[in-house]
Design a protein around this motif. Structure first.
Motif, PDB file in Angstrom:
ATOM      1  N   CYS A  72     -52.589  -1.944 -33.935  1.00 34.71           N
ATOM      2  CA  CYS A  72     -52.470  -3.041 -34.896  1.00 34.71           C
ATOM      3  C   CYS A  72     -53.129  -4.289 -34.346  1.00 34.71           C
ATOM      4  CB  CYS A  72     -50.988  -3.321 -35.187  1.00 34.71           C
ATOM      5  SG  CYS A  72     -50.673  -4.650 -36.380  1.00 34.71           S
ATOM      6  N   HIS A  73     -53.815  -5.011 -35.204  1.00 34.66           N
ATOM      7  CA  HIS A  73     -54.288  -6.353 -34.873  1.00 34.66           C
ATOM      8  C   HIS A  73     -53.368  -7.360 -35.561  1.00 34.66           C
ATOM      9  CE1 HIS A  73     -57.957  -5.607 -32.667  1.00 34.66           C
ATOM     10  NE2 HIS A  73     -58.313  -4.689 -33.542  1.00 34.66           N
ATOM     11  N   VAL A  74     -52.824  -8.276 -34.785  1.00 34.50           N
ATOM     12  CA  VAL A  74     -51.998  -9.355 -35.329  1.00 34.50           C
ATOM     13  C   VAL A  74     -52.857 -10.609 -35.395  1.00 34.50           C
ATOM     14  CG1 VAL A  74     -49.943 -10.771 -35.021  1.00 34.50           C
ATOM     15  CG2 VAL A  74     -49.878  -8.342 -34.439  1.00 34.50           C
ATOM     16  N   ILE A  75     -52.919 -11.206 -36.600  1.00 36.70           N
ATOM     17  CA  ILE A  75     -53.836 -12.324 -36.829  1.00 36.70           C
ATOM     18  C   ILE A  75     -53.097 -13.507 -37.450  1.00 36.70           C
ATOM     19  CG2 ILE A  75     -56.027 -13.027 -37.835  1.00 36.70           C
ATOM     20  CD1 ILE A  75     -56.807 -10.112 -38.079  1.00 36.70           C
ATOM     21  N   PRO A  76     -52.645 -14.468 -36.645  1.00 35.65           N
ATOM     22  CA  PRO A  76     -52.122 -15.723 -37.206  1.00 35.65           C
ATOM     23  C   PRO A  76     -53.286 -16.526 -37.792  1.00 35.65           C
ATOM     24  CG  PRO A  76     -51.469 -15.422 -34.895  1.00 35.65           C
ATOM     25  CD  PRO A  76     -52.554 -14.439 -35.176  1.00 35.65           C
ATOM     26  N   ALA A  77     -53.041 -17.228 -38.896  1.00 35.48           N
ATOM     27  CA  ALA A  77     -54.141 -17.930 -39.550  1.00 35.48           C
ATOM     28  C   ALA A  77     -53.653 -19.132 -40.338  1.00 35.48           C
ATOM     29  CB  ALA A  77     -54.909 -16.971 -40.471  1.00 35.48           C
ATOM     30  N   ALA A  78     -54.616 -20.014 -40.637  1.00 35.60           N
ATOM     31  CA  ALA A  78     -54.393 -21.159 -41.528  1.00 35.60           C
ATOM     32  C   ALA A  78     -55.663 -21.342 -42.349  1.00 35.60           C
ATOM     33  CB  ALA A  78     -54.058 -22.414 -40.732  1.00 35.60           C
ATOM     34  N   PRO A 108     -47.459 -17.990 -38.095  1.00 37.21           N
ATOM     35  CA  PRO A 108     -48.841 -18.339 -38.435  1.00 37.21           C
ATOM     36  C   PRO A 108     -49.477 -19.316 -37.445  1.00 37.21           C
ATOM     37  CG  PRO A 108     -47.330 -19.571 -39.812  1.00 37.21           C
ATOM     38  CD  PRO A 108     -46.480 -18.633 -39.000  1.00 37.21           C
ATOM     39  N   GLU A 109     -50.784 -19.437 -37.564  1.00 40.22           N
ATOM     40  CA  GLU A 109     -51.521 -20.437 -36.806  1.00 40.22           C
ATOM     41  C   GLU A 109     -50.988 -21.826 -37.162  1.00 40.22           C
ATOM     42  OE1 GLU A 109     -56.189 -21.488 -35.871  1.00 40.22           O
ATOM     43  OE2 GLU A 109     -55.656 -20.850 -37.889  1.00 40.22           O
ATOM     44  N   GLU A 124     -62.492  -0.631 -40.429  1.00 39.63           N
ATOM     45  CA  GLU A 124     -63.471  -0.299 -39.395  1.00 39.63           C
ATOM     46  C   GLU A 124     -62.822   0.019 -38.053  1.00 39.63           C
ATOM     47  OE1 GLU A 124     -65.797  -3.780 -39.604  1.00 39.63           O
ATOM     48  OE2 GLU A 124     -64.585  -4.937 -38.187  1.00 39.63           O
ATOM     49  N   ASN A 125     -61.634  -0.509 -37.813  1.00 43.78           N
ATOM     50  CA  ASN A 125     -60.925  -0.233 -36.561  1.00 43.78           C
ATOM     51  C   ASN A 125     -59.840   0.825 -36.723  1.00 43.78           C
ATOM     52  OD1 ASN A 125     -62.104  -2.277 -34.601  1.00 43.78           O
ATOM     53  ND2 ASN A 125     -61.563  -3.585 -36.336  1.00 43.78           N
ATOM     54  N   GLN A 126     -59.667   1.326 -37.946  1.00 44.77           N
ATOM     55  CA  GLN A 126     -58.705   2.381 -38.247  1.00 44.77           C
ATOM     56  C   GLN A 126     -57.334   2.074 -37.635  1.00 44.77           C
ATOM     57  OE1 GLN A 126     -61.030   5.923 -37.025  1.00 44.77           O
ATOM     58  NE2 GLN A 126     -61.401   6.253 -39.210  1.00 44.77           N
ATOM     59  N   CYS A 127     -56.879   0.863 -37.932  1.00 47.56           N
ATOM     60  CA  CYS A 127     -55.591   0.416 -37.419  1.00 47.56           C
ATOM     61  C   CYS A 127     -54.932  -0.497 -38.447  1.00 47.56           C
ATOM     62  CB  CYS A 127     -55.764  -0.324 -36.091  1.00 47.56           C
ATOM     63  SG  CYS A 127     -56.592  -1.930 -36.245  1.00 47.56           S
ATOM     64  N   TYR A 128     -53.680  -0.810 -38.211  1.00 48.64           N
ATOM     65  CA  TYR A 128     -52.986  -1.777 -39.053  1.00 48.64           C
ATOM     66  C   TYR A 128     -53.487  -3.186 -38.741  1.00 48.64           C
ATOM     67  CZ  TYR A 128     -49.535   1.755 -40.424  1.00 48.64           C
ATOM     68  OH  TYR A 128     -48.921   2.863 -40.939  1.00 48.64           O
ATOM     69  N   VAL A 129     -53.379  -4.054 -39.726  1.00 42.64           N
ATOM     70  CA  VAL A 129     -53.615  -5.483 -39.543  1.00 42.64           C
ATOM     71  C   VAL A 129     -52.412  -6.230 -40.107  1.00 42.64           C
ATOM     72  CG1 VAL A 129     -54.966  -7.469 -40.300  1.00 42.64           C
ATOM     73  CG2 VAL A 129     -56.137  -5.408 -39.518  1.00 42.64           C
ATOM     74  N   LEU A 130     -51.794  -7.047 -39.268  1.00 42.91           N
ATOM     75  CA  LEU A 130     -50.663  -7.883 -39.677  1.00 42.91           C
ATOM     76  C   LEU A 130     -51.117  -9.329 -39.631  1.00 42.91           C
ATOM     77  CD1 LEU A 130     -47.562  -7.953 -40.366  1.00 42.91           C
ATOM     78  CD2 LEU A 130     -47.199  -8.360 -37.911  1.00 42.91           C
ATOM     79  N   ALA A 131     -51.234  -9.951 -40.798  1.00 41.94           N
ATOM     80  CA  ALA A 131     -51.748 -11.316 -40.892  1.00 41.94           C
ATOM     81  C   ALA A 131     -50.629 -12.257 -41.309  1.00 41.94           C
ATOM     82  CB  ALA A 131     -52.889 -11.389 -41.895  1.00 41.94           C
ATOM     83  N   SER A 132     -50.466 -13.320 -40.541  1.00 42.17           N
ATOM     84  CA  SER A 132     -49.414 -14.305 -40.784  1.00 42.17           C
ATOM     85  C   SER A 132     -50.064 -15.647 -41.058  1.00 42.17           C
ATOM     86  CB  SER A 132     -48.503 -14.394 -39.556  1.00 42.17           C
ATOM     87  OG  SER A 132     -47.430 -15.269 -39.779  1.00 42.17           O
ATOM     88  N   ALA A 133     -49.849 -16.189 -42.256  1.00 36.11           N
ATOM     89  CA  ALA A 133     -50.665 -17.319 -42.716  1.00 36.11           C
ATOM     90  C   ALA A 133     -49.853 -18.565 -43.052  1.00 36.11           C
ATOM     91  CB  ALA A 133     -51.451 -16.892 -43.961  1.00 36.11           C
ATOM     92  N   GLN A 134     -50.555 -19.679 -43.048  1.00 38.09           N
ATOM     93  CA  GLN A 134     -50.078 -20.873 -43.728  1.00 38.09           C
ATOM     94  C   GLN A 134     -50.396 -20.697 -45.211  1.00 38.09           C
ATOM     95  OE1 GLN A 134     -48.473 -23.522 -42.481  1.00 38.09           O
ATOM     96  NE2 GLN A 134     -48.747 -23.246 -40.273  1.00 38.09           N
ATOM     97  N   GLY A 135     -49.468 -21.127 -46.101  1.00 42.12           N
ATOM     98  CA  GLY A 135     -49.708 -20.855 -47.509  1.00 42.12           C
ATOM     99  C   GLY A 135     -49.132 -21.858 -48.481  1.00 42.12           C
ATOM    100  N   GLN A 156     -44.764 -16.519 -43.236  1.00 39.39           N
ATOM    101  CA  GLN A 156     -45.657 -17.478 -43.880  1.00 39.39           C
ATOM    102  C   GLN A 156     -44.949 -18.831 -43.963  1.00 39.39           C
ATOM    103  OE1 GLN A 156     -48.569 -16.201 -46.845  1.00 39.39           O
ATOM    104  NE2 GLN A 156     -47.460 -17.439 -48.315  1.00 39.39           N
ATOM    105  N   MET A 157     -45.679 -19.891 -43.617  1.00 36.79           N
ATOM    106  CA  MET A 157     -45.098 -21.220 -43.604  1.00 36.79           C
ATOM    107  C   MET A 157     -45.995 -22.212 -44.328  1.00 36.79           C
ATOM    108  SD  MET A 157     -43.599 -21.355 -39.665  1.00 36.79           S
ATOM    109  CE  MET A 157     -42.961 -23.029 -39.893  1.00 36.79           C
ATOM    110  N   VAL A 158     -45.426 -23.371 -44.630  1.00 36.36           N
ATOM    111  CA  VAL A 158     -46.192 -24.518 -45.123  1.00 36.36           C
ATOM    112  C   VAL A 158     -45.826 -25.668 -44.182  1.00 36.36           C
ATOM    113  CG1 VAL A 158     -46.789 -25.946 -47.110  1.00 36.36           C
ATOM    114  CG2 VAL A 158     -45.951 -23.621 -47.471  1.00 36.36           C
ATOM    115  N   SER A 159     -46.429 -25.643 -43.010  1.00 36.37           N
ATOM    116  CA  SER A 159     -45.992 -26.522 -41.927  1.00 36.37           C
ATOM    117  C   SER A 159     -46.300 -27.988 -42.209  1.00 36.37           C
ATOM    118  CB  SER A 159     -46.631 -26.088 -40.611  1.00 36.37           C
ATOM    119  OG  SER A 159     -46.166 -24.814 -40.227  1.00 36.37           O
ATOM    120  N   SER A 160     -45.491 -28.849 -41.604  1.00 39.25           N
ATOM    121  CA  SER A 160     -45.557 -30.297 -41.804  1.00 39.25           C
ATOM    122  C   SER A 160     -46.016 -30.980 -40.512  1.00 39.25           C
ATOM    123  CB  SER A 160     -44.164 -30.808 -42.192  1.00 39.25           C
ATOM    124  OG  SER A 160     -43.327 -30.852 -41.042  1.00 39.25           O
TER     125      SER A 160
END
Length: 274
Positions: free
Chosen positions: A180-186, A45-46, A206-217, A13-17
């Motif tokens: 697993c679904h990997v989901i970068p996000a902002a 993250p995105e 619904e996909n019966q899998c892991y979800v790894l979400a990487s966000a701006q925060g 997780q980042m707080v990008s500049s």
């Protein structure tokens, strides 16, 4: 492969500049820490490399696919830390010189790009002073994407999507069955507060899998505030680890045994008729 096979994963997780050099430095610190904690696959993250003052800022730093300082740095990080690096998103050249592709590149421990996904669904939101229209500067992708890696003699299938994509469950059906679904996000603070957690947990269930979400925060230099809450969700929809806001990372394990157990006792994926 055994049912007890595991893969250690981390989301940063980042707080990008507005400075891509500073952001790469911050990302490097977090990648190093996540690797020291045992991660074999690390997601950024995105917009990890740039949260600019204007939408045009990302167009100014866009790179041709396979050529540029940001891609070179990511390649070297994957090699140095011997990890699979799901490199958030970076702006890559599009067919329109005034737009970019918002692209996730996946680097192997040898530095090879083993997958590329260009964000398909472009975010648009208006409420009061908030106004985001990604279509002004981003050219959408068209191809659902996944990739396969082998870790300790076990194959892991990983789906790729980006932020706003998570509102479109048909995309995940098109990607197919994955571990697993990997989901970068902002995610914006407004939409994140309302929908972030429930959408991620729904995609896992619904996909019966892991979800790894990487966000701006956090609060960015450009005045934008992002929601954060990077997390790992298991195939039963339970949050296994999360980071509410600020820079850092979450780490956890993908477990083949749990995926198999859930898909066996509730074979929803086999019951699909459409």
């Amino acid at each position: 492969m055994t049912s007890s096979a595991q893969l250690s994963v981390a989301s940063i997780q980042m707080v990008s500049s507005p400075s891509w050099e500073d952001n790469l430095s911050s990302a490097t610190q977090q990648i190093s820490a996540a690797k020291s904690a045992g991660a074999n696959l690390i997601a950024l993250p995105e917009y990890f490399c740039l949260m600019g003052h204007s939408d045009q800022d990302k167009v100014k730093i866009c790179e041709q696919f396979g050529d540029g300082p940001i891609q070179d740095a990511l390649k070297n990080l994957a090699i140095k830390y011997q990890v699979y690096l799901v490199a958030g998103t970076i702006p890559l050249a599009s067919t329109d010189k005034n737009k970019v592709r918002n692209s996730t590149l996946v680097f192997s421990p040898s530095g090879e790009v083993i997958s590329r996904y260009d964000k398909i669904h472009l975010f648009g939101f208006k409420q009061g002073d908030e106004n985001y229209q990604e279509s002004n500067t981003i050219e959408p992708g068209t191809t659902p994407t996944s990739f396969t890696i082998t870790h300790q003699n076990t194959e892991w299938n990983i789906g790729l999507s980006i932020c706003y994509d998570m509102r479109f469950p048909e995309l995940y059906r098109a990607i197919g069955v994955v571990d697993c679904h990997v989901i970068p996000a902002a995610f914006t603070y407004t939409t994140g507060k309302a929908h972030w957690e429930i959408l991620l947990r729904a995609r896992a269930i619904e996909n019966q899998c892991y979800v790894l979400a990487s966000a701006q925060g956090g609060k960015h230099n450009n005045g934008r505030r992002t929601w954060g809450q990077s997390m790992l969700v298991n195939p039963w929809g339970e949050i296994e680890s999360e980071l509410k806001d600020g820079e850092g990372f979450v780490i956890g394990h993908l477990k083949k045994e749990l995926i198999h157990e859930i898909r066996t006792k509730l074979p929803a994926l086999q019951h699909r008729t459409l």
